[in-house]
Design a protein around this motif. Structure first.
Motif, mmCIF file in Angstrom:
data_model
loop_
_atom_site.group_PDB
_atom_site.id
_atom_site.type_symbol
_atom_site.label_atom_id
_atom_site.label_comp_id
_atom_site.label_asym_id
_atom_site.label_seq_id
_atom_site.Cartn_x
_atom_site.Cartn_y
_atom_site.Cartn_z
ATOM 1 N N ALA A 569 20.603 -4.638 49.686
ATOM 2 C CA ALA A 569 19.204 -4.633 49.900
ATOM 3 C C ALA A 569 19.011 -6.202 49.168
ATOM 4 C CB ALA A 569 18.370 -3.789 49.033
ATOM 5 N N ILE A 570 19.533 -6.557 48.332
ATOM 6 C CA ILE A 570 19.562 -8.103 47.665
ATOM 7 C C ILE A 570 20.602 -8.622 47.388
ATOM 8 C CG2 ILE A 570 16.796 -7.492 46.771
ATOM 9 C CD1 ILE A 570 18.069 -7.245 44.109
ATOM 10 N N THR A 571 20.548 -9.841 47.414
ATOM 11 C CA THR A 571 21.789 -10.886 46.974
ATOM 12 C C THR A 571 21.417 -11.668 45.839
ATOM 13 O OG1 THR A 571 22.676 -10.764 49.417
ATOM 14 C CG2 THR A 571 23.359 -12.513 47.764
ATOM 15 N N VAL A 572 22.058 -11.800 44.688
ATOM 16 C CA VAL A 572 21.946 -12.570 43.673
ATOM 17 C C VAL A 572 22.966 -13.523 43.470
ATOM 18 C CG1 VAL A 572 21.615 -12.477 40.911
ATOM 19 C CG2 VAL A 572 20.764 -10.436 42.609
ATOM 20 N N TRP A 573 22.592 -14.705 43.419
ATOM 21 C CA TRP A 573 23.511 -15.908 43.025
ATOM 22 C C TRP A 573 23.445 -16.068 41.378
ATOM 23 C CZ3 TRP A 573 23.439 -19.999 47.509
ATOM 24 C CH2 TRP A 573 24.029 -19.175 48.547
ATOM 25 N N VAL A 574 24.674 -16.461 40.955
ATOM 26 C CA VAL A 574 24.519 -16.575 39.519
ATOM 27 C C VAL A 574 25.431 -17.837 38.983
ATOM 28 C CG1 VAL A 574 25.187 -15.396 37.201
ATOM 29 C CG2 VAL A 574 24.586 -14.024 39.044
ATOM 30 N N ASN A 575 24.900 -18.828 38.463
ATOM 31 C CA ASN A 575 25.660 -19.933 38.014
ATOM 32 C C ASN A 575 26.276 -19.721 36.748
ATOM 33 O OD1 ASN A 575 26.334 -22.510 38.135
ATOM 34 N ND2 ASN A 575 24.600 -23.338 36.933
ATOM 35 N N ARG A 576 27.409 -18.738 36.757
ATOM 36 C CA ARG A 576 28.107 -18.513 35.541
ATOM 37 C C ARG A 576 29.398 -18.026 35.910
ATOM 38 N NH1 ARG A 576 22.913 -16.125 33.995
ATOM 39 N NH2 ARG A 576 22.125 -17.373 32.399
ATOM 40 N N GLY A 577 30.378 -18.036 34.932
ATOM 41 C CA GLY A 577 31.801 -17.498 35.359
ATOM 42 C C GLY A 577 31.945 -15.970 35.854
ATOM 43 N N ARG A 578 33.241 -15.795 36.113
ATOM 44 C CA ARG A 578 33.472 -14.382 36.795
ATOM 45 C C ARG A 578 33.256 -13.345 35.633
ATOM 46 N NH1 ARG A 578 38.196 -11.778 37.425
ATOM 47 N NH2 ARG A 578 39.475 -13.254 36.495
ATOM 48 N N ASP A 579 33.609 -13.510 34.362
ATOM 49 C CA ASP A 579 33.421 -12.397 33.409
ATOM 50 C C ASP A 579 31.959 -11.829 33.266
ATOM 51 O OD1 ASP A 579 35.867 -12.290 32.502
ATOM 52 O OD2 ASP A 579 35.794 -14.021 31.273
ATOM 53 N N TYR A 580 31.147 -13.031 33.290
ATOM 54 C CA TYR A 580 29.474 -12.588 33.452
ATOM 55 C C TYR A 580 29.182 -11.966 34.663
ATOM 56 C CZ TYR A 580 29.221 -16.029 29.481
ATOM 57 O OH TYR A 580 29.459 -16.697 28.524
ATOM 58 N N VAL A 581 29.679 -12.329 35.618
ATOM 59 C CA VAL A 581 29.311 -11.732 37.140
ATOM 60 C C VAL A 581 29.905 -10.505 37.166
ATOM 61 C CG1 VAL A 581 29.680 -12.031 39.675
ATOM 62 C CG2 VAL A 581 28.872 -14.205 38.273
ATOM 63 N N SER A 582 31.039 -10.332 36.653
ATOM 64 C CA SER A 582 31.763 -8.734 36.838
ATOM 65 C C SER A 582 30.729 -7.798 35.890
ATOM 66 C CB SER A 582 33.220 -8.880 36.315
ATOM 67 O OG SER A 582 33.948 -9.889 37.394
ATOM 68 N N LEU A 583 30.610 -8.240 34.814
ATOM 69 C CA LEU A 583 29.861 -7.324 34.109
ATOM 70 C C LEU A 583 28.282 -6.991 34.744
ATOM 71 C CD1 LEU A 583 29.566 -5.707 31.444
ATOM 72 C CD2 LEU A 583 28.984 -7.516 30.272
ATOM 73 N N MET A 584 27.608 -8.063 35.092
ATOM 74 C CA MET A 584 26.364 -7.937 35.879
ATOM 75 C C MET A 584 26.389 -6.972 36.844
ATOM 76 S SD MET A 584 25.243 -11.955 35.642
ATOM 77 C CE MET A 584 23.606 -11.519 36.439
ATOM 78 N N GLN A 585 27.184 -7.072 37.553
ATOM 79 C CA GLN A 585 27.603 -6.255 38.867
ATOM 80 C C GLN A 585 27.802 -4.900 38.249
ATOM 81 O OE1 GLN A 585 27.826 -7.207 42.514
ATOM 82 N NE2 GLN A 585 26.988 -5.055 42.388
ATOM 83 N N GLN A 586 28.765 -4.746 37.499
ATOM 84 C CA GLN A 586 28.775 -3.328 36.884
ATOM 85 C C GLN A 586 27.609 -2.757 36.234
ATOM 86 O OE1 GLN A 586 32.072 -3.159 33.913
ATOM 87 N NE2 GLN A 586 31.213 -1.391 32.825
ATOM 88 N N MET A 587 26.777 -3.589 35.586
ATOM 89 C CA MET A 587 25.658 -2.846 35.004
ATOM 90 C C MET A 587 24.572 -2.408 36.192
ATOM 91 S SD MET A 587 25.292 -5.060 31.388
ATOM 92 C CE MET A 587 23.498 -4.572 31.210
ATOM 93 N N ALA A 588 24.553 -3.261 36.891
ATOM 94 C CA ALA A 588 23.560 -3.079 38.237
ATOM 95 C C ALA A 588 24.175 -1.816 39.088
ATOM 96 C CB ALA A 588 23.501 -4.380 39.087
ATOM 97 N N ASP A 589 25.317 -1.614 39.023
ATOM 98 C CA ASP A 589 25.901 -0.416 39.880
ATOM 99 C C ASP A 589 25.476 0.728 38.823
ATOM 100 O OD1 ASP A 589 26.745 -1.944 41.838
ATOM 101 O OD2 ASP A 589 28.796 -2.100 41.403
ATOM 102 N N GLU A 590 25.707 0.776 37.649
ATOM 103 C CA GLU A 590 25.552 1.721 36.591
ATOM 104 C C GLU A 590 24.180 2.146 36.406
ATOM 105 O OE1 GLU A 590 27.953 1.030 33.179
ATOM 106 O OE2 GLU A 590 29.673 1.076 34.050
ATOM 107 N N GLN A 591 23.042 1.081 36.330
ATOM 108 C CA GLN A 591 21.934 1.320 35.774
ATOM 109 C C GLN A 591 20.891 1.245 36.841
ATOM 110 O OE1 GLN A 591 21.728 -1.198 32.033
ATOM 111 N NE2 GLN A 591 22.738 0.458 31.169
#
Length: 983
Positions: A569-591
């Motif tokens: 539904a929505i797209t998020v762009w993040v001005n950070r490294g892959r470690d940050y983005v991977s955890l954000m995606q995981q938390m979004a999927d889980e919570q």
């Protein structure tokens, strides 16, 4: 027919890419099996370091002195004491049964306990401690040891005692697309026993303590984090045999299958010393198990297993009593020409002398190596039937002589620099002939000693690595500069820049040298007679994997940049490294998605300028995160962002943040971002040096004026970044803009006074105009107090273990108001998240932004980032409540929180970027060119107002004739209380 030409063009384009990749791979050197012969380490005494290299004695020098005095290792039985049998303790300490022990004593931070030990024989001893970590903190416990009231060496002031951690489950779980999810981290609670080691494993052996016969008093003090102890053991140092000595005593091969072997997946660790020692995804098919285009955690270590003392352990089982060998599949392509070193233990003990610091040589790809002199000559280990433990610990012992030599050179450089400046002033007259050799007759000799020491380092490195390692060019360049200065010491006043560059480059090299990255894929345990499979990737395998990986980058699921699920539904762009983005995606999927039904694509934004390009192309994301504090206002001015204050619950959401952190995101009666992180400024000071000088921690700028003569007369100084002007203006009740936002507010009497205070520190009080590396100056002690930000805090916490407990933080110096209270206003960098006006899902985007900046989400994200990657990845969240959940050392937490209450950043107005720029120019004119401060600031105000007017006309606030069409509202933050009373 119309479609054929484009299709043919695409085929022609793809073929050269594949050919080019293939050719490049075939031209690379082959991947050998790592048959490097390992000899003994070079003798560290070949590096000549004068004894007076350090203000406080370091362990290696003290040990050398004891040896010269004839002090030998003791030869006695172990002496064990119950922790509850202490002779003395700080007031709050008392015996406290804990976790099944009736003899335990609990020490909170800064508490101590003393023991009287009847030493039977004079000599060198080692200490073993049975302890229990009370908190599940990613900051390891640290203790300090004194003997008879004195610290024998600087390393004794900060000894690290790790917890044990493990992955929450193995194998990792996978998401719907088959990508594995990094498991959580669990602290393994329980009593541990370990010998006291130097925190970064700068020595291969436990620390030795020189104790005389008779009663000796040993004090144990908690430095960071509460810790319980229940037994202290004094032991004579043991002797570890070399393999040649030990193999004569090895039992002969037992029965069973002579071809037996087992393979351990390195990512399946039984325990580890820190949660940041992590399993990793190799992102290729060369590791086991193959990734096949998915995220598969099939290795461990890499850049997360680099610091001295970090340990990983594995459990394995052998079928019979007998002789076994150990092989490892590893990759060490991080430091070209250098080795990575690990201390190897089996069942808690180092079997052979050679395994105190086992080297893994540089290899461009996966290689196999045996624990032994070479792959053809492995060490044999006698193991009994059943379970055993193998552990590997990062050790810096082989590079410690280099590091200590560089520390000596850095200390000497700083001292010579200080002495020359005392003679010549900060700006030596280049037209004067200086005769430094009269005032500093030993300058030439000291420069030559530094040169000789670095020549020794060069020779040691060549012997250590067997080749010209990366960094030897740095050593050679430093030798050359020191030689030129030694030849002409009278040039020192005008060549101090060369001396400083020597220090800076050597210090940077020294920090990199202590990083020992290594990645493991598999560990093979096999019978001495068994042949294990050769799992080293062939050239063909490497080539095909590279081609496959290249074409995977065109996949929408390629995980380098994030996920691009078309159903989201929505797209998020993040001005950070892959470690940050991977955890954000995981938390979004889980919570987030399960609770709201809103799917999210989180993607890396390599450059925030992409937002401007995407705006021009009409392809903006729904949400952008990690934006610097000026960008939301810039985009809002161009009508690109959604005004968040239009949402009914904005006010309640905004209360989660410091009022001063919202100021930069308010524009023209709208609010266009929520803060994510806050880079606060505080004052850092060396407790040991201030105590030695009998100086109190300054509370106001007037206190600094008073302390400066004492500091500078002894060659010390105070550090204020020349760009940190916000405290001076806000504490002086000055404003950067008028209330309507149309003109600069710097033309007030308060602003001129603030500007004068700022520049007077450099013009009148002689503070250094430029300090390239305050961290190194603070660590070495020649600038023992100064203002800096969160980055310095993390550096000191992680990379300066030798001064743990000797430094602290305090709020910024303040200004007394009319009531006599102290106001400590200060700013700092902020990163934030915004919603684009073009979003087709504004409500869903707002739901995501609320979820992301909420206390619960920020707390978990911050804790997970620190757990997975170490304290250096501490998440400085802008959420007030989540910030309190960070595991700060208690003595620092209160001071940081005091300063955050005074946080306020500069508002953003059209053309406001000129304010910082022109203030910088004004500082240069006043400090460097000696222009009158009033004239200089007036020139800045004129230029700022001219740019503000130009932008106001561009965006319709002022018409072409200069008439005001509409005004802005500029927010400001006032203290909720009168100020802070000085305690």
């Amino acid at each position: 027919m119309m479609n054929n030409p484009p299709r043919r063009r695409r085929r022609i384009w793809a073929i050269p890419v594949v050919v080019s990749l293939t050719a490049g791979i075939l031209l690379t050197p082959s991947y050998a099996n790592g048959t490097v012969t390992r000899g003994t380490l070079p003798n560290p005494e070949t590096i000549s370091i004068p004894a007076a290299a350090s203000a406080e004695p370091i362990y290696s020098q003290v040990l050398k002195k004891w040896s010269e005095e004839g002090v030998k290792d003791a030869n006695t039985s172990d002496i064990a004491l119950s922790a509850s049998d202490y002779a003395n303790a700080s007031a709050e300490v008392k015996p406290e049964p804990l976790a099944g022990s009736s003899d335990s004593v609990l020490l909170n931070e800064k508490q101590w306990v003393e023991y009287e030990i009847d030493v039977p024989q004079s000599g060198l001893y080692q200490l073993r401690l049975h302890y229990y970590s009370v908190e599940d903190s990613s900051i390891p416990n640290q203790i300090a040891i004194t003997v008879n009231g004195k610290s024998p060496f600087v390393e004794a002031q900060s000894i690290k005692l790790d917890l044990q951690w493990k992955d929450e489950h193995y194998p990792p779980q996978a998401d719907k697309k088959g990508n594995q999810i990094r498991p959580g981290q669990l602290a393994v609670k329980g009593w541990q026993e370990r010998e006291l080691m130097e925190s970064s494993y700068a020595s291969n052996e436990p620390l030795r303590w020189n104790l005389s016969q008779g009663k000796q008093v040993i004090r144990i003090q908690s430095v960071y984090e509460p810790i319980a102890i229940d037994r202290i053991t004094l032991q004579a140092p043991g002797n570890i045999p070399s393999y040649e000595e030990a193999k004569k005593e090895l039992k002969q091969e037992g029965g069973g299958d002579p071809n037996w072997y087992t393979a351990l997946e390195a990512e399946q660790m039984s325990v580890k010393s820190e949660p940041s020692v992590q399993m990793q995804a190799s992102r290729d098919d060369l590791a086991s198990p193959e990734s096949d285009g998915k995220i598969v955690f099939n290795t461990m270590g890499g850049s997360n297993w680099v610091r001295g003392g970090q340990t990983a352990a594995w459990t394995f089982e052998v079928p019979d009593d007998g002789l076994y060998k150990i092989d490892l599949k590893y990759m060490q392509n991080f430091n070209k020409g250098s080795n990575a070193y690990r201390q190897i233990r089996i069942d808690g003990k180092i079997p052979y002398e050679e395994l105190k610091a086992f080297s893994f040589s540089y290899r461009r790809n996966w290689s196999m190596t045996s624990l032994g002199q070479s792959k053809e000559d492995p060490f044999l280990f006698y193991l009994t039937k059943g379970k055993h433990d193998l552990s590997m610990t990062v050790t810096n012992a082989p590079v410690t002589p280099i590091v200590e030599a560089i520390q000596y050179v850095s200390s000497e450089v700083q001292d010579i620099n200080r002495l020359v400046r005392l003679l010549t002033g900060d700006n030596a007259d280049v037209n004067r002939d200086w005769n430094i050799t009269e005032q500093l007759p030993d300058a030439k000799q000291r420069l030559e000693k530094m040169r000789d020491t670095l020549n020794d380092v060069w020779a040691y490195m060549k012997e250590l690595y067997g080749t010209e390692a990366g960094g030897t060019a740095t050593i050679r360049d430093a030798v050359s500069k020191l030689q030129r200065l030694a030849d002409r010491p009278n040039d020192l006043p005008t060549k101090l820049g060369n001396l400083t560059s020597v220090q800076e480059t050597l210090s940077t090299f020294s920090l990199e040298l202590t990083k020992q990255p290594l990645m493991l894929d598999q560990i093979y345990i096999s019978k001495a007679t068994a042949e294990i499979p050769d799992v080293t990737p062939s050239t063909w395998k490497v080539m095909t994997n590279t081609v496959k990986t290249f074409f995977m980058t065109f996949s929408p699921d390629y995980f380098d940049y994030g996920r691009q699920d078309g159903d989201a539904a929505i797209t998020v762009w993040v001005n950070r490294g892959r470690d940050y983005v991977s955890l954000m995606q995981q938390m979004a999927d889980e919570q987030f998605t399960p609770s709201t039904g809103i799917k999210v694509n989180v993607n890396i934004m390599p450059n925030p300028q992409l937002l401007i390009l995407s705006n021009s192309a009409g392809r903006e994301p729904d949400v952008a995160l990690g934006l610097d504090q000026g960008m939301p206002a810039d985009l809002a001015i161009r009508n690109s962002l959604l005004d968040l204050s239009q949402f009914k619950d904005y006010d309640s959401v905004a209360k989660q943040f410091l009022p001063g952190s919202l100021v930069p995101f308010h524009y023209d009666q709208g609010d266009y971002a929520l803060p994510e992180t806050i880079m606060f400024n505080v004052m850092f000071y060396r407790k040991d040096i201030l105590e030695e000088l009998k100086l109190k921690v300054p509370q106001t700028w007037e206190d600094i004026y008073v302390m400066l003569p004492t500091l500078q007369q002894r060659g010390y100084d105070f550090y204020i970044p020349s760009t940190n002007y916000v405290p001076f203006f806000y504490q002086n009740n000055a404003s950067f803009y008028t209330p309507d936002g149309l003109k600069s507010g710097l033309d007030s009497p308060q602003s001129f006074e603030a500007f004068k205070k700022w520049t007077d520190f450099f013009n009148i009080y002689g503070l250094p105009q430029e300090v390239p590396n305050f961290y190194m100056h603070f660590r070495n002690g020649n600038i023992p107090i100064g203002l800096s930000d969160f980055n310095l805090y993390l550096q000191l916490l992680v990379a300066a273990p030798e001064i743990s407990g000797q430094w602290a933080v305090a709020p910024l110096p303040g200004t007394r108001n009319e009531n006599g209270d102290i106001e400590r206003w200060g700013g700092g960098a902020i990163q934030a998240g915004s919603i684009f006006k073009s979003s087709e899902n504004p409500e869903q985007s707002w739901d995501f932004l609320k979820w992301w900046t909420s206390t619960e989400t920020q707390t978990r994200f911050g804790n997970d980032m620190e757990m997975f990657n170490g304290v250096e990845f501490r998440w400085n969240t802008a959420n007030k409540e989540a910030f309190q959940q960070i595991s700060w050392p208690k003595e620092h937490a209160a001071e940081i929180n005091k300063q955050l209450e005074w946080f306020q950043e500069i508002p953003n107005v059209p053309g406001g970027y000129f304010t910082g720029r022109e203030l910088g120019f004004a500082w240069n004119r006043t400090v460097l060119d000696n222009m009158n401060f009033r004239e200089s600031l007036e020139g800045a105000i004129f230029e700022i107002n001219r740019e503000l007017l130009r932008k106001q006309q561009e965006f319709g606030f002022v018409d072409k004739d200069g008439n005001v069409v509409r005004k802005l509202d500029v927010p400001s933050v006032k203290p909720q209380v009168g100020g802070e009373s000085e305690k």
